[in-house]
Design an enzyme around this catalytic site. Structure first.
Site, short mmCIF file in Angstrom:
data_model
loop_
_atom_site.label_atom_id
_atom_site.label_comp_id
_atom_site.label_asym_id
_atom_site.label_seq_id
_atom_site.Cartn_x
_atom_site.Cartn_y
_atom_site.Cartn_z
N LYS A 1 0.77 -1.26 0.20
CA LYS A 1 0.11 -0.04 -0.05
C LYS A 1 0.87 1.50 0.11
O LYS A 1 0.47 2.06 -0.74
CB LYS A 1 -0.74 0.02 1.31
N ARG B 1 -9.12 1.28 9.21
CA ARG B 1 -8.65 0.01 9.57
C ARG B 1 -9.74 -0.92 10.46
O ARG B 1 -9.49 -1.94 10.86
CB ARG B 1 -7.29 0.02 10.48
N ARG C 1 11.74 -5.41 4.82
CA ARG C 1 11.62 -4.05 5.10
C ARG C 1 12.53 -3.47 5.97
O ARG C 1 13.16 -3.83 6.92
CB ARG C 1 10.30 -3.83 5.42
N ARG D 1 11.75 -1.97 11.48
CA ARG D 1 10.73 -1.57 12.49
C ARG D 1 10.47 -2.46 13.64
O ARG D 1 10.46 -3.77 13.10
CB ARG D 1 9.63 -1.34 11.56
N ARG E 1 -0.01 -8.84 13.63
CA ARG E 1 -0.67 -7.73 12.61
C ARG E 1 -1.41 -8.51 11.69
O ARG E 1 -2.44 -7.69 11.35
CB ARG E 1 0.52 -7.12 11.99
P1 ADP Z 1 1.18 -1.56 7.75
O1 ADP Z 1 0.46 -1.35 6.48
O2 ADP Z 1 2.59 -2.30 7.09
O3 ADP Z 1 0.51 -2.61 8.57
P2 ADP Z 1 1.35 0.81 9.04
O4 ADP Z 1 2.44 1.66 8.74
O5 ADP Z 1 0.08 0.93 8.26
O6 ADP Z 1 1.83 -0.56 8.52
O7 ADP Z 1 0.91 0.72 10.62
C1 ADP Z 1 1.68 0.36 11.60
C2 ADP Z 1 0.99 0.32 12.65
O8 ADP Z 1 0.34 1.59 13.02
C3 ADP Z 1 -0.11 -0.68 12.78
O9 ADP Z 1 0.11 -1.99 13.05
C4 ADP Z 1 -1.28 0.03 13.94
O10 ADP Z 1 -0.62 -0.44 15.31
C5 ADP Z 1 -0.79 1.55 13.67
N1 ADP Z 1 -1.89 1.96 12.85
C6 ADP Z 1 -1.72 2.62 11.65
N2 ADP Z 1 -3.01 3.20 10.93
C7 ADP Z 1 -3.94 2.77 11.96
C8 ADP Z 1 -5.19 2.98 11.96
N3 ADP Z 1 -5.79 3.55 11.15
N4 ADP Z 1 -5.84 2.29 13.29
C9 ADP Z 1 -5.35 2.01 14.07
N5 ADP Z 1 -4.07 1.77 14.32
C10 ADP Z 1 -3.35 2.13 13.27
#
Ligand code: ADP
Ligand code: ZN
Length: 208
Positions: free
Chosen positions: A13, A88, A122, A152, A163
């Site tokens: 994404k 999400r 990553r 990370r 996750r």
């Molecule tokens: P990925 O798409 O690789 O899972 P992101 O960078 O989008 O990683 O998100 C990393 C972390 O940040 C998530 O695992 C969550 O803990 C938090 N996070 C990001 N966006 C949201 C959201 N919209 N709602 C709740 N938690 C979020």
């Protein structure tokens, strides 16, 4: 143009969102990136979010919704925006529906068994947050700012498994949610970044 990119962690994404938002001159809104910046800057929000993120859990809806409400009022959002990693949960999607229309939701589909291997490559810049993949970039410093790269905390295998489970339980229901609204388009994300991007641009071109 107002878009949402949906997909499991590791679907690509972020990579796609960066290029597509640039192509249309719209803002790229990554809630994950916004949270990581808050953590780097050690703000109260960052301190509150860090534990959830490191465990692979979601940050509470109220925090995310408040952050997004403020973000879409900024000047660079006037031509539209592309959400990457938001919404999400159904609660986030309902809150979004109350504050902004959406033109299209692109679901980037990648089989679960491919995600762990993708995420394990990553690397991220400690200075500016730029993401890299070990298979495409093997240096250990950022090409933009020279800071060292790191893995990370939430990309460690145990956390990644959590996750993916959290995605399946809380985020995957959004596929049917947006399908029911007639907004969903699915692209096959298990191909080269260029091939995936071509499909996304073909779908979104009609919205210009
Ligand atoms: P990925 O798409 O690789 O899972 P992101 O960078 O989008 O990683 O998100 C990393 C972390 O940040 C998530 O695992 C969550 O803990 C938090 N996070 C990001 N966006 C949201 C959201 N919209 N709602 C709740 N938690 C979020
Ligand atoms: Zn950097």
């Amino acid at each position: 143009m107002k878009l949402i990119f949906l997909g499991p962690p590791g679907a690509g994404k972020g990579t796609q969102a960066e290029k597509v938002s640039e192509h249309y001159g719209i803002a790229h809104i990554s809630t994950g990136e916004m949270l990581r910046r808050e953590i780097r800057e050690e703000t109260p929000l960052g301190k509150a979010a860090k534990g959830y993120i490191d465990r692979g859990e979601l940050v509470p809806d109220e925090v995310i919704i408040g952050m997004v409400k403020n973000r879409i009022q900024e000047a660079d959002c006037s031509q539209g925006y592309l959400f990457d990693g938001f919404p999400r949960t159904i609660a986030q999607a309902d809150a979004l529906a109350a504050i902004s229309p959406i033109d299209m939701v692109i679901n980037i589909d990648v089989p679960a068994e491919r995600l762990i291997e993708r995420i394990s490559g990553r690397r991220m810049c400690t200075g500016c947050g730029t993401g890299y993949h070990a298979s495409m970039y093997d240096k250990d410093a950022c090409e933009k700012c020279g800071s060292p790269l790191f893995i990370r905390d939430d990309d460690k295998p145990e956390t990644v498994r959590n996750r993916i489970a959290v995605y399946e339980r809380q985020t995957q229901p959004l596929i049917t949610y947006y399908e029911a609204k007639g907004l969903l388009k699915t692209v096959d994300g298990d191909r080269t970044p260029e091939a995936v991007r071509a499909d996304i641009l073909a779908l979104t071109e009609k919205l210009v």
